[in-house]
Design an enzyme around this catalytic site. Sequence first.
Site, PDB file in Angstrom:
ATOM      1  N   HIS A  84       0.874  -1.179   0.000  1.00 10.66           N
ATOM      2  CA  HIS A  84       0.000   0.000   0.000  1.00 10.66           C
ATOM      3  C   HIS A  84       0.907   1.224   0.000  1.00 10.66           C
ATOM      4  O   HIS A  84       1.592   1.490   0.983  1.00 10.66           O
ATOM      5  CB  HIS A  84      -0.885  -0.059   1.258  1.00 10.66           C
ATOM      6  N   LYS A 129     -10.216   6.229  -3.679  1.00  8.96           N
ATOM      7  CA  LYS A 129      -9.271   7.294  -3.324  1.00  8.96           C
ATOM      8  C   LYS A 129      -7.909   6.896  -3.855  1.00  8.96           C
ATOM      9  O   LYS A 129      -7.458   5.765  -3.666  1.00  8.96           O
ATOM     10  CB  LYS A 129      -9.284   7.427  -1.787  1.00  8.96           C
ATOM     11  N   LYS A 187      -3.841   7.559  -3.888  1.00 11.70           N
ATOM     12  CA  LYS A 187      -2.762   8.165  -3.115  1.00 11.70           C
ATOM     13  C   LYS A 187      -1.744   8.726  -4.103  1.00 11.70           C
ATOM     14  O   LYS A 187      -1.158   7.969  -4.887  1.00 11.70           O
ATOM     15  CB  LYS A 187      -2.087   7.119  -2.217  1.00 11.70           C
ATOM     16  N   ASP A 212      -5.637  11.797  -2.407  1.00 10.18           N
ATOM     17  CA  ASP A 212      -5.021  12.206  -1.146  1.00 10.18           C
ATOM     18  C   ASP A 212      -3.534  12.447  -1.412  1.00 10.18           C
ATOM     19  O   ASP A 212      -2.808  11.516  -1.775  1.00 10.18           O
ATOM     20  CB  ASP A 212      -5.196  11.109  -0.087  1.00 10.18           C
ATOM     21  N   GLU A 242      -7.645  15.830  -1.048  1.00 10.77           N
ATOM     22  CA  GLU A 242      -7.341  15.701   0.388  1.00 10.77           C
ATOM     23  C   GLU A 242      -5.917  16.162   0.685  1.00 10.77           C
ATOM     24  O   GLU A 242      -4.964  15.711   0.038  1.00 10.77           O
ATOM     25  CB  GLU A 242      -7.543  14.237   0.787  1.00 10.77           C
ATOM     26  N   ASP A 294      -6.919  16.834   6.300  1.00  8.36           N
ATOM     27  CA  ASP A 294      -6.769  15.578   7.050  1.00  8.36           C
ATOM     28  C   ASP A 294      -5.699  15.768   8.125  1.00  8.36           C
ATOM     29  O   ASP A 294      -6.027  16.065   9.281  1.00  8.36           O
ATOM     30  CB  ASP A 294      -6.451  14.409   6.113  1.00  8.36           C
ATOM     31  N   LYS A 350     -10.821  11.495  12.385  1.00  9.95           N
ATOM     32  CA  LYS A 350     -10.245  10.194  12.739  1.00  9.95           C
ATOM     33  C   LYS A 350     -10.167  10.120  14.253  1.00  9.95           C
ATOM     34  O   LYS A 350      -9.660  11.071  14.882  1.00  9.95           O
ATOM     35  CB  LYS A 350      -8.832  10.026  12.166  1.00  9.95           C
ATOM     36  N   GLU A 403     -13.958   5.975   4.904  1.00  8.81           N
ATOM     37  CA  GLU A 403     -12.908   5.133   4.291  1.00  8.81           C
ATOM     38  C   GLU A 403     -12.513   4.034   5.281  1.00  8.81           C
ATOM     39  O   GLU A 403     -11.336   3.701   5.392  1.00  8.81           O
ATOM     40  CB  GLU A 403     -11.698   5.996   3.903  1.00  8.81           C
TER      41      GLU A 403
END
Length: 375
Positions: free
Chosen positions: A21, A166, A168, A197, A223, A248, A272, A326
């Site tokens: 990831h 989303k 990255k 993001d 984001e 964020d 979060k 998410e």
Amino acid sequence: MNAHITSVEAILVDLPTIRAHQLSMATMQQQTMVIVRLRSSDGIEGIGEATTIGGLSYGEESPEGIKLTIDTYLAPALIGQDATNVNGAMLKLSKVARGNRVAKCGIETALLDAQGKRLGVPVSTLLGGAVRKTLPVLWTLASGDTARDIDEAEMFLAERRHHTFKLKIGRRGVRDDVAHVSKIKAALGDRANVTVDVNQAWSEVEAVRGIEALEAAGVDLIEQPTPREQRGALARLAARFIVPIMADEGVAGPEDALELVQGACADVFALKIAKSGGLYPMLRTAAIADAAGVSLYGGTMLEGSIGSIASAHGFCALAQLAWGTELFGPLLLKDDIVTARPLYRDFDLHLPEGPGLGLEIDEDKLAFYRRDKRG
Ligand code: MUC
Ligand code: MG
């Protein structure tokens, strides 16, 4: 009701991811979580999770540091405290330790789980009640490969698991990132929403260039394009573009939220529980957004099932959640340490119904994945 806290254990757990990831600051092959087990004199145990991303590359707390903080400072302060008084226990911790929000989130979650079990009600009920029982969940395409990302998105659309993706970005140059995102958006068309993001990777000049192109490509949400401290840059981008800008890393808790709304810095806040310091501080952050007319999004620190379901209880209690969530963390992991994995169906995560979080630890799995028991 009388019960005091008798022990607090912090366990480092490493779980492999289903694929690498890639974020702008780290590539994850596994996720490390700190699992909190808080026991009380009435025999009730609460569980919590304190998880961050990429060691120390995402935030100021590392998994190893979180364990040390809990073992050395937070646990001793909690022993003997009233287990039924979450506010009292957290106030005590605020005096013992400044900051350390992720560690405190793990403890607060365990206290709420225990209290829910004690009273026979879900954590969302302790928070005032769930106004929804399901949450839309997006998926992050972050394999690092455009064709593979498109295949992944097609698979999850067909499975009716996700309809929002989303991406990255921020690791490569702006031009390459824009090409990558545009190809994916063109392949998916109106069948899916696409968000990006940047994880703070762009300067303001790069952000202007990047967002202009991404807006034209049909991206729905941008984001944290710029560094979290640079609130002026975020405000100028939010004023300049129609595509909504989401904070964020820049909005940890209510104090940041207040500054951001005063400066009209963002259209959307990613909430979060880990960065806020728990469910209650997350709700206080949301209250400031509500008062200012800022839309909300249910974010993740890529927690496993315990942290994700704790977040879900909080997000289900919010009056508005215009941008969905998410909370896909458990789906990124190859295995789990709870007996029944969270249910994802028809694009939604379904809130468990049992008391507390509604989850149980799988002792064999925990024994297998805990770091201190592995070679
Ligand atoms: C972040 O910054 O949003 C959330 C989803 C994902 O893939 O990474 C996280 C972190
Ligand atoms: Mg983010």
